[in-house]
Design a protein around this motif. Sequence first.
Motif, PDB file in Angstrom:
ATOM      1  N   LEU A   1      25.874  91.485  47.523  1.00 24.04           N
ATOM      2  CA  LEU A   1      24.665  91.696  48.319  1.00 24.04           C
ATOM      3  C   LEU A   1      23.640  90.602  48.083  1.00 24.04           C
TER       4      LEU A   1
ATOM      5  N   ALA B   1      21.402  96.683  50.015  1.00 16.97           N
ATOM      6  CA  ALA B   1      22.310  97.022  51.108  1.00 16.97           C
ATOM      7  C   ALA B   1      21.524  97.335  52.377  1.00 16.97           C
TER       8      ALA B   1
ATOM      9  N   VAL C   1      20.391  94.091  53.985  1.00 18.70           N
ATOM     10  CA  VAL C   1      21.475  93.412  54.701  1.00 18.70           C
ATOM     11  C   VAL C   1      21.731  94.088  56.037  1.00 18.70           C
TER      12      VAL C   1
ATOM     13  N   LEU D   1      28.195  98.388  54.935  1.00 17.94           N
ATOM     14  CA  LEU D   1      27.376  97.415  55.671  1.00 17.94           C
ATOM     15  C   LEU D   1      27.677  97.488  57.165  1.00 17.94           C
TER      16      LEU D   1
END
Length: 248
Positions: A78, A97, A100, A131
């Motif tokens: 990450l 996370a 992202v 993700l």
Amino acid sequence: MKENGKDYTAYTVAPLANVSLCASAVERALNRPSHLPGMVCMHGPAGWGKSKAATFVALKYRGYYIQCQETWTNRAILHYILQTMGIPPRQRVWEMAEQVCEQLAKSGRPLIVDELDKLVKKKSVELIRDLYEGSGAVILLIGEQGIYDKLGRWERFHRRIVEWVQAAPADIEDCGHLRRLYHPEVEMEQDLLERITEVSGGSAGRVCLNLAAVAKLAADTGMGKVGLQDWGKRQFLTGDRGVGHGRM
């Protein structure tokens, strides 16, 4: 041209077969119907130009490219993605996370994960699935031969891959493209290019090494054009143990 710390110049001018295969699959994923998943996996033997194809895709679609390392933890994965995005990472893993996912969803840009096999070993593939689920972004995965079966252990991950792209071996056209790209000053006859393609066993990397050896011969001898007869009994790089094959 450089972006995200990588030099993509070569990949914009060498229309190799795997570049086209990979880019076409990502294009289809970007334009897929909303009910279909959005992960694409290109797989094949080492040295077949998968990473070259991935970096071309990263440039063409302004994707976020990471090449996984053996030592990476989920936090490191990450952190590196956020570094590639130019975003200062937060403290906790779940916060990173979220960062992202937010950037992927907001930008509409794909995430390219190279050397996926290293994440499989560490059981970090579920992070990549998180993700994807959190962003809905297109994710291009690059793995070695056999990755299809390896990912079968994670059924929820496996069924989110909309397209499996088998990498193609380097052919005579690829060999010619690479010669023109890296050694335009040396003309190489068709019989020599065919032999290089044959002994390189589908590996674009070995094709490049053998072309470089021919270019060195040309530079050392002053030849502007080299054929198989000029190469003589010198050996090519084949990937086999030992030096490699000669002309025989």
